[in-house]
Design an enzyme around this catalytic site. Structure first.
Site, PDB file in Angstrom:
ATOM      1  N   GLY A  10       0.843  -1.192   0.000  1.00  0.00           N
ATOM      2  CA  GLY A  10       0.000   0.000   0.000  1.00  0.00           C
ATOM      3  C   GLY A  10       0.874   1.236   0.000  1.00  0.00           C
ATOM      4  CE1 TYR A  11      -1.945   6.207  -1.651  1.00  0.00           C
ATOM      5  CE2 TYR A  11      -3.357   5.075  -0.084  1.00  0.00           C
ATOM      6  CZ  TYR A  11      -3.212   5.808  -1.242  1.00  0.00           C
ATOM      7  OH  TYR A  11      -4.308   6.148  -1.981  1.00  0.00           O
ATOM      8  CE  LYS A  34      -5.442  -8.626   0.507  1.00  0.00           C
ATOM      9  NZ  LYS A  34      -6.474  -8.898   1.537  1.00  0.00           N
ATOM     10  CD  GLU A 164     -12.871  11.783  -0.082  1.00  0.00           C
ATOM     11  OE1 GLU A 164     -12.299  12.826  -0.429  1.00  0.00           O
ATOM     12  OE2 GLU A 164     -12.285  10.675  -0.042  1.00  0.00           O
ATOM     13  CD  GLN A 308      -0.771  14.937   5.185  1.00  0.00           C
ATOM     14  OE1 GLN A 308      -0.112  15.856   5.652  1.00  0.00           O
ATOM     15  NE2 GLN A 308      -2.076  15.018   5.046  1.00  0.00           N
TER      16      GLN A 308
END
Length: 391
Positions: A10-11, A34, A164, A308
């Site tokens: 991920g990030y 994965k 969102e 972030q």
């Protein structure tokens, strides 16, 4: 040669690998994930609402890796801290000298009856697509079922993902109404939240603007309304029942189940780490992203788990690994937020920015800011070609 294992792409994980490779450390770097792709988790709500496709928010991991980095496509089963061994579903176990655990998040049901069985979470590409397919199928079914609950959508939670998602949903709804020949006046969209306020990270005026924007487009907000049960076709809050045949579950997330399965001292699959992001008693191991709980020294509270912060943690973890390999002291994690951006569809949103001053923005300009943020993330984690392909 020492082996550094990085779990999760991920990030946090992918950024760590990039930083390690560029620091010229003389080690074997192994990245484990994965899926063969990285996906922008901050854009899953767009896939779920149907305003973006999976290819728009993902890219091939192997194509983005620096030369020399090994990639294992497999699912982590457990971590043995004492033996420094990672066990997988398919591959042979991996013995490591140093570990960066960035395994990411899972949906949190808080033990609410029926939530797992009847709610549609947004935690990866597959679940986002499943939620979208269910939404579209259910709306289309109304023409034959004449069941008004097919036109009702309940969004559980009022955090970032929930709001969102609602923004994308109301943006796309006119198209769906036209496509399926639906009665627009019978569409109902509920947002159900236990807390008294939505988006608590923003000030009251900005939240009021966002709520008003969504209300004008058909969203009903029900705050101070704790969910007590989720049934097939309804969300229950004590004596209230919100009937809807599409139930989106976005109340919160927890860390990967691998944390608890491996015997870590954890809460909601998050481990409280030291100020250099290492694990107590294991200076060779760093936990970052959604599986870590990092105290903010200024408040004593834990930082929220955001993309972030994950990227900032990755920079610190990579630098500290390089320091350990060179016999130097590690550094404390120091985080300075550059602000928060919440989109309300592609053409609106609110933002609180801390760059070159303090900016509070709302309206169409935030859509532009959000796109810049997303493009920057892809640019830093992958390559320019990936960013261009995602537009």
């Amino acid at each position: 040669m020492k082996t550094i294992a990085v779990l999760g792409a991920g990030y946090a994980g992918l950024r760590t690998v990039k930083r390690l490779a560029h620091s010229n450390v003389n080690t074997r770097i192994v990245l484990v994930n994965k899926n063969p792709y990285h996906y922008e988790s901050t854009q899953l709500h767009q896939v779920a609402a149907g305003t973006k496709e999976p290819a728009d928010v993902s890219f091939d991991i192997k194509k983005s890796l620096p030369a020399g980095v090994e990639f294992i496509l497999d699912e982590v089963v457990s971590i043995d801290e004492a033996k420094r061994v990672v066990t997988f579903k398919k591959h042979e176990s991996l013995v490591y000298d140093y570990l960066v655990n960035a395994l990411g998040f899972e949906s949190e049901t808080f033990g609410i009856k029926g939530a797992e069985e009847n709610g549609w979470p947004l935690i990866d590409i597959d679940t986002a697509l499943a939620a979208r397919e269910h939404l579209e199928h259910t709306l289309a079914s109304y023409r034959h079922s004449h069941d008004e609950n097919d036109l009702h959508i309940a969004v559980c939670g009022a955090g970032f993902t929930s709001i969102e998602y609602l923004g994308e949903l109301v943006y796309r709804m006119p198209e769906l109404v036209k496509r399926y020949g639906l009665p627009a006046d019978k569409i109902k969209i509920y947002c159900i939240e236990a807390a008294p306020k939505v988006l608590p990270m923003f000030d009251d005026k900005m939240v009021a603007w966002a709520v008003d924007y969504l209300k004008k487009r058909g969203v009903e907000f029900h705050t101070s309304t704790p969910i007590t049960e989720v049934k097939a076709g309804s969300v229950v809050s004590n004596g209230l029942e919100f009937k809807a045949n599409t139930i989106i579950w976005t109340t919160g997330v927890r860390g990967s189940h691998v944390i608890a399965d491996s015997g870590y001292d954890q809460k909601r699959n998050r481990v409280v780490v030291k100020d250099d992001l290492s694990v107590e008693g294991h200076p060779e191991e760093f936990l970052i992203g959604d599986v870590s709980a990092v105290p903010d020294p200024s408040t004593g509270r834990f930082y929220p788990t955001t993309a972030q912060i994950s990227i900032a943690q990755a920079d610190t973890a990579a630098a500290n690994l390089a320091a350990l390999l060179e016999g130097r002291k590690t550094s404390k994690f120091d985080f300075k937020s550059v602000g928060t951006v919440c989109s309300l569809g592609p053409q609106a949103g609110i933002a609180d920015i801390h760059m070159m001053g303090h900016w509070k923005l709302k309206g169409a300009i935030v859509g532009v800011v959000k796109k810049i943020v997303n493009d920057r993330s892809v640019l830093e984690l992958a390559k320019v070609s990936n960013m261009l392909e995602s537009n």
